[in-house]
Motif scaffolding. Sequence first.
Motif, PDB file in Angstrom:
ATOM      1  N   ARG A   1      16.802 -24.704 -62.391  1.00  0.00           N
ATOM      2  CA  ARG A   1      16.781 -26.062 -61.459  1.00  0.00           C
ATOM      3  C   ARG A   1      16.751 -26.339 -60.527  1.00  0.00           C
ATOM      4  O   ARG A   1      17.878 -26.216 -59.607  1.00  0.00           O
TER       5      ARG A   1
ATOM      6  N   ILE B   1      13.511 -26.484 -56.637  1.00  0.00           N
ATOM      7  CA  ILE B   1      12.797 -27.376 -56.128  1.00  0.00           C
ATOM      8  C   ILE B   1      11.268 -26.840 -56.634  1.00  0.00           C
ATOM      9  O   ILE B   1      10.370 -27.109 -57.095  1.00  0.00           O
TER      10      ILE B   1
ATOM     11  N   VAL C   1      11.080 -27.578 -61.036  1.00  0.00           N
ATOM     12  CA  VAL C   1      10.936 -28.618 -60.768  1.00  0.00           C
ATOM     13  C   VAL C   1       9.159 -29.068 -61.734  1.00  0.00           C
ATOM     14  O   VAL C   1       8.478 -29.130 -62.183  1.00  0.00           O
TER      15      VAL C   1
ATOM     16  N   PRO D   1      18.216 -30.916 -52.233  1.00  0.00           N
ATOM     17  CA  PRO D   1      16.850 -31.474 -53.262  1.00  0.00           C
ATOM     18  C   PRO D   1      17.439 -31.867 -54.614  1.00  0.00           C
ATOM     19  O   PRO D   1      17.320 -33.327 -55.377  1.00  0.00           O
ATOM     20  N   ILE D   2      17.925 -30.858 -55.140  1.00  0.00           N
ATOM     21  CA  ILE D   2      18.863 -31.681 -56.587  1.00  0.00           C
ATOM     22  C   ILE D   2      20.026 -31.305 -56.085  1.00  0.00           C
ATOM     23  O   ILE D   2      20.482 -32.481 -57.756  1.00  0.00           O
TER      24      ILE D   2
ATOM     25  N   HIS E   1      18.178 -35.547 -55.789  1.00  0.00           N
ATOM     26  CA  HIS E   1      17.369 -35.672 -57.016  1.00  0.00           C
ATOM     27  C   HIS E   1      18.826 -36.856 -57.507  1.00  0.00           C
ATOM     28  O   HIS E   1      18.190 -37.775 -57.897  1.00  0.00           O
TER      29      HIS E   1
ATOM     30  N   THR F   1      17.158 -40.379 -56.375  1.00  0.00           N
ATOM     31  CA  THR F   1      16.132 -40.743 -57.254  1.00  0.00           C
ATOM     32  C   THR F   1      16.188 -40.575 -58.934  1.00  0.00           C
ATOM     33  O   THR F   1      15.096 -41.171 -58.861  1.00  0.00           O
ATOM     34  N   MET F   2      17.424 -40.756 -59.348  1.00  0.00           N
ATOM     35  CA  MET F   2      17.011 -40.623 -60.516  1.00  0.00           C
ATOM     36  C   MET F   2      16.724 -41.883 -61.525  1.00  0.00           C
ATOM     37  O   MET F   2      16.191 -42.437 -62.554  1.00  0.00           O
TER      38      MET F   2
ATOM     39  N   TRP G   1      13.265 -42.632 -62.268  1.00  0.00           N
ATOM     40  CA  TRP G   1      12.371 -42.068 -63.899  1.00  0.00           C
ATOM     41  C   TRP G   1      13.184 -42.355 -64.670  1.00  0.00           C
ATOM     42  O   TRP G   1      12.838 -41.755 -66.244  1.00  0.00           O
TER      43      TRP G   1
ATOM     44  N   ARG H   1      13.332 -34.527 -66.601  1.00  0.00           N
ATOM     45  CA  ARG H   1      14.269 -34.753 -65.986  1.00  0.00           C
ATOM     46  C   ARG H   1      15.258 -33.746 -65.681  1.00  0.00           C
ATOM     47  O   ARG H   1      15.937 -32.832 -66.301  1.00  0.00           O
TER      48      ARG H   1
ATOM     49  N   GLU I   1      18.076 -32.876 -64.614  1.00  0.00           N
ATOM     50  CA  GLU I   1      19.473 -33.127 -64.950  1.00  0.00           C
ATOM     51  C   GLU I   1      19.405 -33.532 -66.980  1.00  0.00           C
ATOM     52  O   GLU I   1      20.697 -33.520 -67.350  1.00  0.00           O
TER      53      GLU I   1
ATOM     54  N   LEU J   1      10.018 -34.953 -57.041  1.00  0.00           N
ATOM     55  CA  LEU J   1      11.794 -35.450 -57.315  1.00  0.00           C
ATOM     56  C   LEU J   1      11.290 -36.734 -57.073  1.00  0.00           C
ATOM     57  O   LEU J   1      11.710 -38.259 -57.964  1.00  0.00           O
TER      58      LEU J   1
END
Length: 268
Positions: A9, A11, A14, A59-60, A64, A67-68, A71, A79, A81, A257
């Motif tokens: 998990r 960058i 992803v 980033p995570i 992240h 920015t959820m 999505w 995703r 998460e 992201l």
Amino acid sequence: MRVALCVKRDIFGVIAARRFLGELGDAAEVDVFCSTKVRPAEDSVPGLRLLSALEREFPIGTLHPATMGEWAGAPESLRPESWLPLPDLRRDGGARCLLDRCPDMVVSMRFSLIFPQRVIDAVPMGILNVHPGPLPRYRGLFAPFWQAALGESRLASSLHIVDAGIDTGPLIAEHSVARDDQRCLLWHIAELYRGGATLAAAAVRAAAAGHPPRGHGQPAGGQYFRMPDATAFDAFERGAMPLVSAVDYLGLLAEALLPPTLCSAVPA
């Protein structure tokens, strides 16, 4: 056909997962797992500490969650998460969690855990791994770093079948990219995982169509690399390429992201 995708998990995990899933399409059902292993050296070597912040924590851990909302409605596999955490691959721990999904094949990219033989034996169509270095010359850890540090004119990643050794299994294919000293190390790492993910998706599609991958044995020789220490980072920054550049890093953040409709509007 059911596939377990094992990533990290961060960058690059992803970016690799998005490329793999996009190119795989509906050829297989995919469960995504992520390792949660963190190496103690990340807290003691300044260069590793910087990379862990750039790759995972910022980033995570920070961006992240903000920015959820972009999505909403996206498949859970895209995703991070929603990815299933694997703290280990012990028989009654992570291995059970993975094998309870009954995968026909496992694909490992940017994954921090070593698959024990009992897990390898339990996956009917085998485990494929994207290793970010050419095999057998760059086995082990931080292969992109060492390729750049040792002056390679092209950097490569390898798709291979996992066996009982570490990065020793039969080779399926290799992806390479020309070294670009105007770009940073992080940019090169992303390029290696994008290409490796494309190779892995092609191998899974072929397996789903009845053509399981047939690798070939690695040549003799090779070298196993370990994590760089502070001295190696100092030498790298003096003579190889930048670890990170603002332009490259912003592009990677967008790729990891933002949803594809927004990411495509960001210059590479």
